[in-house]
Write an enzyme that holds these catalytic residues in place. Structure first.
Site, PDB file in Angstrom:
ATOM      1  N   GLU A  61     -68.068  -2.905 -13.186  1.00 21.64           N
ATOM      2  CA  GLU A  61     -66.911  -1.998 -13.084  1.00 21.64           C
ATOM      3  C   GLU A  61     -66.641  -1.533 -11.653  1.00 21.64           C
ATOM      4  O   GLU A  61     -65.484  -1.286 -11.285  1.00 21.64           O
ATOM      5  CB  GLU A  61     -67.123  -0.775 -13.993  1.00 21.64           C
ATOM      6  CG  GLU A  61     -67.050  -1.091 -15.484  1.00 21.64           C
ATOM      7  CD  GLU A  61     -68.402  -1.430 -16.090  1.00 21.64           C
ATOM      8  OE1 GLU A  61     -68.493  -1.506 -17.340  1.00 21.64           O
ATOM      9  OE2 GLU A  61     -69.378  -1.616 -15.318  1.00 21.64           O
ATOM     10  N   PHE A 123     -72.340   9.372 -28.324  1.00 20.22           N
ATOM     11  CA  PHE A 123     -72.790   8.141 -27.673  1.00 20.22           C
ATOM     12  C   PHE A 123     -71.815   7.729 -26.575  1.00 20.22           C
ATOM     13  O   PHE A 123     -70.619   7.620 -26.796  1.00 20.22           O
ATOM     14  CB  PHE A 123     -72.918   7.025 -28.714  1.00 20.22           C
ATOM     15  CG  PHE A 123     -73.299   5.697 -28.124  1.00 20.22           C
ATOM     16  CD1 PHE A 123     -74.555   5.496 -27.568  1.00 20.22           C
ATOM     17  CD2 PHE A 123     -72.395   4.639 -28.126  1.00 20.22           C
ATOM     18  CE1 PHE A 123     -74.911   4.268 -27.025  1.00 20.22           C
ATOM     19  CE2 PHE A 123     -72.733   3.409 -27.585  1.00 20.22           C
ATOM     20  CZ  PHE A 123     -74.003   3.223 -27.032  1.00 20.22           C
ATOM     21  N   GLN A 124     -72.334   7.514 -25.379  1.00 17.47           N
ATOM     22  CA  GLN A 124     -71.579   7.102 -24.189  1.00 17.47           C
ATOM     23  C   GLN A 124     -70.484   8.099 -23.822  1.00 17.47           C
ATOM     24  O   GLN A 124     -69.432   7.727 -23.302  1.00 17.47           O
ATOM     25  CB  GLN A 124     -70.989   5.701 -24.372  1.00 17.47           C
ATOM     26  CG  GLN A 124     -72.060   4.610 -24.370  1.00 17.47           C
ATOM     27  CD  GLN A 124     -71.496   3.214 -24.207  1.00 17.47           C
ATOM     28  OE1 GLN A 124     -70.337   2.952 -24.512  1.00 17.47           O
ATOM     29  NE2 GLN A 124     -72.326   2.297 -23.736  1.00 17.47           N
ATOM     30  N   LYS A 173     -60.671   7.771 -27.801  1.00 16.32           N
ATOM     31  CA  LYS A 173     -60.534   6.582 -28.640  1.00 16.32           C
ATOM     32  C   LYS A 173     -59.457   6.732 -29.707  1.00 16.32           C
ATOM     33  O   LYS A 173     -58.704   5.794 -29.998  1.00 16.32           O
ATOM     34  CB  LYS A 173     -61.882   6.268 -29.298  1.00 16.32           C
ATOM     35  CG  LYS A 173     -61.855   5.059 -30.235  1.00 16.32           C
ATOM     36  CD  LYS A 173     -63.232   4.736 -30.769  1.00 16.32           C
ATOM     37  CE  LYS A 173     -63.193   3.659 -31.837  1.00 16.32           C
ATOM     38  NZ  LYS A 173     -62.575   2.411 -31.394  1.00 16.32           N
ATOM     39  N   MET A 479     -77.213  -2.915  10.627  1.00 14.90           N
ATOM     40  CA  MET A 479     -76.764  -1.668  11.228  1.00 14.90           C
ATOM     41  C   MET A 479     -77.854  -0.600  11.155  1.00 14.90           C
ATOM     42  O   MET A 479     -78.087   0.141  12.121  1.00 14.90           O
ATOM     43  CB  MET A 479     -75.493  -1.175  10.533  1.00 14.90           C
ATOM     44  CG  MET A 479     -74.883   0.059  11.187  1.00 14.90           C
ATOM     45  SD  MET A 479     -74.370  -0.242  12.888  1.00 14.90           S
ATOM     46  CE  MET A 479     -72.819  -1.098  12.613  1.00 14.90           C
TER      47      MET A 479
END
Length: 548
Positions: A61, A123-124, A173, A479
């Site tokens: 993502e 959940f989530q 949802k 770097m």
């Protein structure tokens, strides 16, 4: 009669259908994302509209957000991201912060648990709006389908107005399955508003600039954003004034012009920083001038000699005290200044005062091997005939690319400047290529940062994108190693890295690749990469102790 027409135009649609219809009304036809259970209804609707809107499946993502930003930078449109709830949403945060600091518009749509479960640690479930509050222009949560269309339109307008940036829309949802009446989006609802410029501000700025003995122009990201290279070149020539740029502004003024002095800042060019120090009046166009710039100068050294212009009012005077502050888009500011010059008979008050500044320096190597500068200059020379966009990862190679490539047009250089996000360059190249009709894009990477999102090679293969990847392989996080050399007495700790065989890795994905170990091989291998169809990776062994 109008009432009847309005009623006839209404349709009863569910939230998934409304989301897709609204994106199409906003002319947003490319979506970068990764599916999950919460957003399945929306993905099913995208399936039904594949002929109108294209979804690009990434492998992480974070990469979806970087790809959407690369798309936004090249297309000039808002990038769209679609992810599921929980870790799907939290994985976007780094990309969101990157787009926020560099000022590019994103509409990030995240799935959320059902409205009745919000706040119950379902959940989530994560509170993505609180998590991203400090690195977005705004965030909205939609728990009722009745609010969906207007929220998406409002979010798009916010993302693309003024100083552009990311906006998160978190949709529960249940919304995707709920129905409501929907009518075509009113285009007037997302018309952008620009701050007013007054003739007095422009006249005052011009008068101060004309009085200068050693005037200078700083081209920042605002010049790139507003696509006003033509106006900048015209104004610079009319005024006989040299130009420097921030990293965000690299390419906004042609690097091959005698009036261009280079990039400023702590990793900028000595000549350009000397120009800042020795100028008496500076016109800053769309540059934030943060600590990466001001850190090169003494306390108060920049105060009272800069005419600061920025589309974001909050940037005026934020990091120093300007002589004059002008709120406005760089293109409009330059247009009015050019009109003011030609209409009032102004005559330049300076000669070519910058000719005695130090000349340009090249990167310092240690063993006579291939330096990053050598590789970048070769890539630039051999790609000169093509109008390539160039993305960079983050590290020594990014700084060298900004300084050595020789960019010719605004927006050509696509890099993470405000955030310094390793892993940005590869997915950004994906979005840039898609936005540019799948034309070749060059990605210059370090061996460390390339591995942050190397899984996106699968995305490149799936969509057959001609991304040309050049890995500067020095076996170090270069770097940071360089900083250890300066600040830690050369005690290199956890900066020497082990790498895979990048050629074999490429071949595992079905990508052509080659390795360069000697300077005399550079031309041939780079030329082959640029002339071979599809993606190509060149693994270039560079000096391990190189210093930028």
């Amino acid at each position: 009669m109008n009432t009847v027409i309005a009623k006839q135009s209404l349709q009863t649609l569910n939230g998934a259908e409304i989301t897709v219809r609204t994106l199409l009304d906003l002319e947003l036809t490319s979506v970068f994302g990764y599916p999950g259970g919460i957003v399945l209804d929306l993905y099913d609707e995208l399936y039904k509209n594949q002929d109108k809107i294209t979804h690009y499946l990434v492998r992480h993502e974070q990469a979806a957000v970087h790809a959407a930003e690369g798309y936004a930078r090249v297309s000039g449109r808002c990038g769209v991201v679609l992810v599921t709830s929980g870790p799907g949403a939290t994985n976007t945060v780094t990309g969101i912060a990157n787009a926020y600091l560099d000022g590019y518009p994103l509409l990030v749509i995240t799935g959320q648990v059902r409205a009745d479960l919000i706040g119950r640690d379902a959940f989530q479930e994560v509170n993505i709006l609180d998590i991203t509050k400090s690195c977005t222009k705004g965030g909205f949560q939609v728990t009722s389908v009745k609010d969906l269309a207007k929220t998406l339109v409002m979010a798009h307008k916010l993302a693309t107005s003024g100083k552009k940036g990311p906006v998160v829309v978190d949709i529960s949802k249940n919304v995707f399955g709920e129905t409501t009446e929907f009518s075509e989006t009113n285009k007037a609802d997302f018309k952008q508003e620009e701050p007013l410029l007054t003739g007095l501000e422009i006249a005052t700025g011009l008068k101060l600039l004309m009085s200068a003995k050693s005037p200078l122009i700083i081209a920042g990201g605002g010049v790139t954003q507003s696509k006003c290279t033509e106006e900048l070149v015209k104004f610079s020539n009319l005024m006989n004034v040299p130009v420097v740029s921030t990293m965000m502004g690299v390419g906004a003024y042609p690097a091959n012009s005698e009036n261009f002095l280079g990039m400023i800042g702590i990793f900028g060019e000595e000549r350009a920083n000397f120009a800042i120090r020795n100028s008496d009046v500076i016109l800053s166009l769309g540059a934030r001038l943060n600590d990466r710039i001001t850190g090169c100068f003494g306390e108060g050294e920049l105060d009272d000699k800069i005419i600061q212009t920025d589309i974001n009012p909050s940037e005026i005077g934020r990091n120093f005290s300007p002589a004059i502050g002008i709120v406005g888009d760089a293109k409009r500011v330059l247009a009015q200044m050019i009109a003011g010059l030609t209409g009032n008979g102004y005559e330049p008050n300076c000669g070519k005062w910058w000719l005695n500044l130090p000349s340009k320096k090249k990167n310092a190597g240690t063993s006579g091997g291939i330096t990053t500068g050598m590789a970048v200059r070769t890539i630039s020379r051999l790609s000169e005939e093509g109008r390539y966009y160039v993305t960079a990862e983050v590290g020594q190679h990014q700084v060298t690319t900004a300084r050595e490539y020789g960019f010719k047009f605004g927006g050509q250089f696509i890099a993470s400047c405000g955030s310094g996000t390793m892993g940005f360059g590869l997915p950004a190249a994906i979005g840039a290529s898609i936005a540019n009709n799948r034309r070749p894009v060059i990605c210059i990477a370090g061996d460390g940062s390339f591995q942050m999102n190397e899984q996106e090679l699968a995305t490149i293969v799936r969509y057959d994108l001609p991304v040309k990847i050049f890995i500067m392989n020095n076996g170090y996080l270069g770097m940071v190693r360089q900083l250890q050399e300066k600040s830690c007495g050369g005690r290199y700790y956890e900066t020497e890295i082990s790498n895979p065989d990048f050629v074999k890795l490429a071949q595992a994905y079905g990508i052509n690749a080659s390795r360069v170990e000697r300077a005399e091989e550079l031309d041939e291998r780079v030329r082959v990469a640029l002339n071979t169809e599809g993606c190509y990776i060149v693994d270039i062994s560079t000096e391990p102790l190189e210093v930028v």
